[in-house]
Motif scaffolding. Structure first.
Motif, PDB file in Angstrom:
ATOM      1  N   PRO A  89      47.134  14.936  32.346  1.00  0.00           N
ATOM      2  CA  PRO A  89      46.263  15.410  31.253  1.00  0.00           C
ATOM      3  C   PRO A  89      46.285  16.926  31.147  1.00  0.00           C
ATOM      4  CG  PRO A  89      44.966  14.850  33.170  1.00  0.00           C
ATOM      5  CD  PRO A  89      46.386  14.467  33.504  1.00  0.00           C
ATOM      6  N   ALA A  90      45.756  17.406  30.032  1.00  0.00           N
ATOM      7  CA  ALA A  90      45.758  18.849  29.765  1.00  0.00           C
ATOM      8  C   ALA A  90      44.916  19.580  30.793  1.00  0.00           C
ATOM      9  CB  ALA A  90      45.213  19.116  28.363  1.00  0.00           C
ATOM     10  N   GLY A  91      45.327  20.774  31.094  1.00  0.00           N
ATOM     11  CA  GLY A  91      44.601  21.589  32.063  1.00  0.00           C
ATOM     12  C   GLY A  91      43.455  22.360  31.439  1.00  0.00           C
ATOM     13  N   ASP A  92      42.812  23.143  32.257  1.00  0.00           N
ATOM     14  CA  ASP A  92      41.658  23.917  31.774  1.00  0.00           C
ATOM     15  C   ASP A  92      42.042  24.897  30.682  1.00  0.00           C
ATOM     16  OD1 ASP A  92      40.120  22.617  33.633  1.00  0.00           O
ATOM     17  OD2 ASP A  92      40.271  24.225  35.152  1.00  0.00           O
ATOM     18  N   GLU A  93      43.276  25.415  30.713  1.00  0.00           N
ATOM     19  CA  GLU A  93      43.673  26.390  29.693  1.00  0.00           C
ATOM     20  C   GLU A  93      43.681  25.759  28.309  1.00  0.00           C
ATOM     21  OE1 GLU A  93      47.514  24.513  31.219  1.00  0.00           O
ATOM     22  OE2 GLU A  93      45.571  25.175  32.019  1.00  0.00           O
ATOM     23  N   ILE A  94      44.008  24.437  28.201  1.00  0.00           N
ATOM     24  CA  ILE A  94      43.974  23.749  26.923  1.00  0.00           C
ATOM     25  C   ILE A  94      42.531  23.550  26.489  1.00  0.00           C
ATOM     26  CG2 ILE A  94      44.607  21.632  25.680  1.00  0.00           C
ATOM     27  CD1 ILE A  94      46.933  23.450  26.362  1.00  0.00           C
ATOM     28  N   GLY A  95      41.657  23.250  27.453  1.00  0.00           N
ATOM     29  CA  GLY A  95      40.243  23.098  27.127  1.00  0.00           C
ATOM     30  C   GLY A  95      39.661  24.380  26.548  1.00  0.00           C
ATOM     31  N   ARG A  96      40.036  25.532  27.108  1.00  0.00           N
ATOM     32  CA  ARG A  96      39.535  26.800  26.576  1.00  0.00           C
ATOM     33  C   ARG A  96      40.093  27.048  25.177  1.00  0.00           C
ATOM     34  NH1 ARG A  96      40.229  28.282  32.036  1.00  0.00           N
ATOM     35  NH2 ARG A  96      42.326  29.095  31.624  1.00  0.00           N
TER      36      ARG A  96
END
Length: 433
Positions: free
Chosen positions: A74-81
């Protein structure tokens, strides 16, 4: 070279990383604009723009699911930001990662992730580093060659100077140094050459003096011994008077030898001025008595208020002794001594009424003398003593002969030059007799 090269290499790495982040930022922004319409309709993008070498691109929808490209799932924290509307850039697991949101009407419709390995950045720097290293090596070699050439240029003349100084210390006064083109080294070489010349001249002068003095003094000493032996063989002679006269003569010759050897050595100053009037008056009684034995006279004429002479009393006494001995033995009639002023010098004339000297009176004595001779040191050495005191000994007139001794005058409150200008005589022929 390291102090310059290492900071430059570190700065180059920093610049390359920042430049690569700018490339990833532009690539991600361009991709976000190209997929914006499709993500807004809820469709999955199918085509990505042309990517720079080594860049890995991934597109995520509004739920954080990977819809196109290569990226972590799944996408990492950088994608969440990015889905929260905040782009970012960071180094994650050895990759430079830049994320940008795909802007929608209200909330972001997705996110774009652009990444590149840090190792690829370093790989691109390797040729530059090799070029820098090669340039540094070339600079070092050039500097080494220049330094070696300059060191040889400085060391060679210094080695020559050391060799010349060693030869000079071993007694080779003919040594001379070359010129290196370096002012300081040439000054040292010039000083060494000057020292060698002075030592050579001093040694030559003392050798010549020793030869002249030993030759000229040997003859009167031999004659003295013969006269004493003859007096002993004559029982009717006054032996005591002969012995006393002989001892006095031997003492005079011994004092002469000591005095001349001292005068032969180079001195650093002129010493005390000499009262020529008093010196001539000191010589007058003994000389007058010796001339009276052969029916001749002595006249002394000293000009009034003469300054003292800036010359050694011993040297003047010896030179006048030679001139008077020559007048007594080789001359005729009355002997006349005149002391006068002559420009910046004092002149002492010694004249008699004889036929004059031979054709070469100042010639050096032969190697072996036989028969009689002149008491004293002889005219060649007398001239040398006069010149050593800054004066001259000349023959002012040949018939009847007039010898003139010029010596510098010590004028009150004036500085005496070591070699004053001496007027030339009206007529000059080789001196001596």
């Amino acid at each position: 070279m390291g102090l310059f090269g290492i900071p430059l290499a570190v700065g180059l790495v920093q610049y390359s990383l920042e430049d690569q982040e700018s490339v990833l930022q532009r690539t991600a922004s361009l991709t976000a604009r190209s997929v914006q319409s499709e993500l807004a309709r809820g469709d999955a993008p199918t085509v990505l723009p042309d990517l720079p070498t080594g860049v890995v691109l991934a597109v995520y929808d509004g739920d954080g699911d990977l819809v196109l490209g290569d990226g972590p799932e799944p996408a990492g924290d950088e994608i969440g930001r990015a889905l929260a509307g905040r782009g970012s850039h960071a180094t994650i697991d050895g990759d430079i990662v830049v994320t940008v949101p795909v802007t929608g009407r209200h909330d972001p419709d997705g996110a774009v992730r652009a990444a590149m390995p840090v190792s690829a950045v370093y790989a691109g720097l390797v040729p530059i580093w090799l070029g820098m290293a090669g340039l540094a090596g070339a600079v070092l070699v050039t500097v080494w060659l220049l330094a070696r050439r300059q060191a040889r240029r400085l060391a060679t003349p210094l080695e020559d100077l050391a060799g010349a100084a060693r030869r000079l210390g071993e007694g080779d006064f003919s040594v001379r140094t070359g010129r290196a083109g370096v002012a300081e080294i040439d000054q040292v070489g010039g000083a060494l050459d000057s020292t060698a010349e002075r030592l050579d001249a001093l040694l030559a002068r003392e050798r010549a003096f020793s030869q002249d003095a030993s030759h000229q003094l040997r003859t009167p000493l031999t004659g003295l011994r013969l006269r004493l032996e003859a007096a002993l063989d004559r029982p009717d002679a006054d032996l005591k008077a002969a012995l006393v006269a002989g001892i006095a003569e031997a003492d005079r010759l011994e004092r002469t030898i000591d005095e001349l050897l001292q005068l032969a050595r180079e001195r650093t100053g002129r010493g005390e001025p000499t009262d020529v009037d008093a010196l001539v008056r000191e010589l007058e009684p003994a000389r007058a008595e010796r001339l009276a034995v052969s029916g001749r006279g002595l006249v002394v004429d000293v000009a009034p208020q003469l300054p003292p002479a800036a010359a050694s009393a011993a040297a003047i006494r010896q030179v006048l002794g030679v001139l008077l001995d020559n007048a007594e033995v080789h001359g005729a009639g009355t002997v006349r001594i005149v002391v006068r002023e002559s420009g910046e010098a004092l002149a002492v004339d010694v004249a008699d009424q004889g036929a004059g000297p031979g054709p070469d009176p100042f010639a050096a004595p032969p190697e072996r003398a036989t028969g009689g001779g002149v008491h004293g040191i002889g005219l060649p050495l007398a001239r040398r003593l006069a010149e050593a005191e800054g004066g001259r000994l000349v023959l002012g007139r040949s018939v009847p002969p007039v010898f003139t001794l010029f010596v510098p005058a010590a004028w009150p409150e004036t500085v005496v030059e070591p070699a004053p200008v001496v007027p030339e005589p009206a007529e000059e022929v080789p001196l001596g007799r």
